[in-house]
Design an enzyme around this catalytic site. Structure first.
Site, PDB file in Angstrom:
ATOM      1  CB  CYS A  18      34.789  52.732  21.503  1.00 58.96           C
ATOM      2  SG  CYS A  18      36.104  53.482  20.503  1.00 58.96           S
ATOM      3  CE  LYS A  21      33.845  49.613  17.236  1.00 60.25           C
ATOM      4  NZ  LYS A  21      35.183  48.971  17.300  1.00 60.25           N
ATOM      5  CE  LYS A  50      34.099  39.647  11.345  1.00 58.72           C
ATOM      6  NZ  LYS A  50      33.295  38.819  12.275  1.00 58.72           N
ATOM      7  CG  ASP A  52      43.223  47.323  15.063  1.00 60.30           C
ATOM      8  OD1 ASP A  52      42.260  47.439  15.840  1.00 60.30           O
ATOM      9  OD2 ASP A  52      44.130  46.494  15.219  1.00 60.30           O
ATOM     10  N   GLY A 140      39.666  68.653   7.106  1.00 63.88           N
ATOM     11  CA  GLY A 140      38.531  67.918   7.635  1.00 63.88           C
ATOM     12  C   GLY A 140      37.227  68.272   6.964  1.00 63.88           C
ATOM     13  CB  SER A 142      32.141  70.409   9.924  1.00 65.95           C
ATOM     14  OG  SER A 142      32.021  71.524   9.053  1.00 65.95           O
TER      15      SER A 142
END
Length: 351
Positions: A18, A21, A50, A52, A140, A142
């Protein structure tokens, strides 16, 4: 079992976890829009806050929680990277008081630089953490990318009356943080080949620890607000809680949990670039009292976390219940601060 291929993944990324970010100040610029957002009455939490994750009213007393989180490698071991990135994304659902339902993988891979077998190990790590969370990794997408990137999009459910936001703290609420700070310092030390093997294993254990306790905190009415501490550091996420709740906070620096092992790397100046970006973004909203170490405190409190602990705002009458719950799960349970009336500064840090 496929043979493990050793690749120093962090050498292929300019950021770590993170810590990569976008800084809060720059993110605010990116999210600015002159276009009026459509009125979605079912959207309980969205871009206007703002928080999660997003939350959507399903019309039956339950809300759908939807989130995504992905980043570049914070460790070199591919399996551990997959577990960490997965835990970090899943924890957003727990931070809203909900329970995860399923996950979808997000993979960017430099196929000309790193073998596909290493990416397979990343996916295996994600499957392992999803299994621990009791959810399927259901699919998913990719792409071929210049740097390795991995994360999850996660959906979860929560009873609307149990939904926890980061903008609903109340005056007098007491603040708790369930995990110690210092992950940014440890991960930077690893990139600089300074981190010892025992400290690496310590870091991985914390990074892969799911914030499952959030689902237990959801039904507790005296828990007024909650968020997980990630890339913006403790102060950044506390500022968001203060501004969203139209309050300020007093933070007890001596009570904030910090990995003692991380302090040694602070002395070696293994400070993430994200720490300075965080401070540049919201440092003007913070007052550090004279008694606080002016060099150490800003670094530790702005240290970007990955899959950090839950920051909890609880009424005084509910404190004992929450502390007992945290202690039973071997989590940090000391009060680290208090929500106050709105002041000139969002957060005042005292010794």
């Amino acid at each position: 079992m496929n043979e493990t291929i050793s690749v120093k993944l962090t050498a292929f990324s300019h950021g770590a976890g993170c810590g990569c970010k976008i800084a809060p100040k720059l993110l605010d610029q990116i999210l600015q829009s002159n276009t009026a957002a459509p009125d979605h009455q079912q959207l309980l939490v969205g871009n206007h806050e703002k928080d999660d994750a997003a939350a959507y009213d399903l019309g039956n007393g339950t809300a759908l929680i939807s989130t995504t989180d992905f980043f570049m490698p914070i460790v070199d071991d591919a399996f551990s990277f997959g577990k960490i990135a997965g835990a970090n994304a899943i924890s957003d659902v727990f931070a809203m008081g909900g329970k995860p339902l399923l996950a979808i993988a997000i993979l960017g891979w430099p196929v000309d630089k790193i073998p596909a077998a290493v990416a397979q190990q990343v996916i295996e790590g994600a499957r392992a953490i999803c299994k621990e969370a009791g959810i399927p990794l259901a699919g998913g997408h990719s792409i071929d990318s210049p740097e390795p990137i991995f994360g999850l999009a996660v959906n979860g459910l929560v009873a609307i009356e149990h939904l926890k936001k980061n903008s609903t703290a109340q005056k007098g609420d007491l603040l708790l943080l369930t995990k110690p700070l210092g992950i940014g310092l440890l991960s930077t030390a690893q990139k600089r080949n300074l981190l010892t093997e025992p400290h690496l294993q310590l870091m991985i254990r914390q990074l892969t620890q799911l914030n499952k306790i959030g689902a237990n905190l959801g039904p507790i009415a005296t828990v007024h607000a909650m968020t997980d501490v990630t890339g913006f550091g403790l102060l950044g996420h506390l500022v968001e809680m203060c501004e969203g709740s139209n309050l300020s906070a007093e933070l007890l620096y001596r009570k904030v949990p910090v990995l003692e092992e991380a302090k040694g790397y602070l002395a070696l100046k293994a400070i993430p670039g994200g720490t300075q970006r965080n401070h540049d973004s919201y440092g003007h909203k913070i007052h550090f009292s004279e008694e606080v170490n002016q060099e150490e405190a800003p670094v530790l409190l702005c240290d970007p976390q990955t899959n950090g602990g839950l920051l909890i705002a609880v009424a005084e009458e509910g404190l004992a219940e929450v502390q007992e719950l945290l202690k039973n799960h071997h989590l940090y349970a000391e009060v680290i601060g208090t929500m106050t009336d709105k002041q000139e500064k969002a957060v005042t840090v005292i010794a």
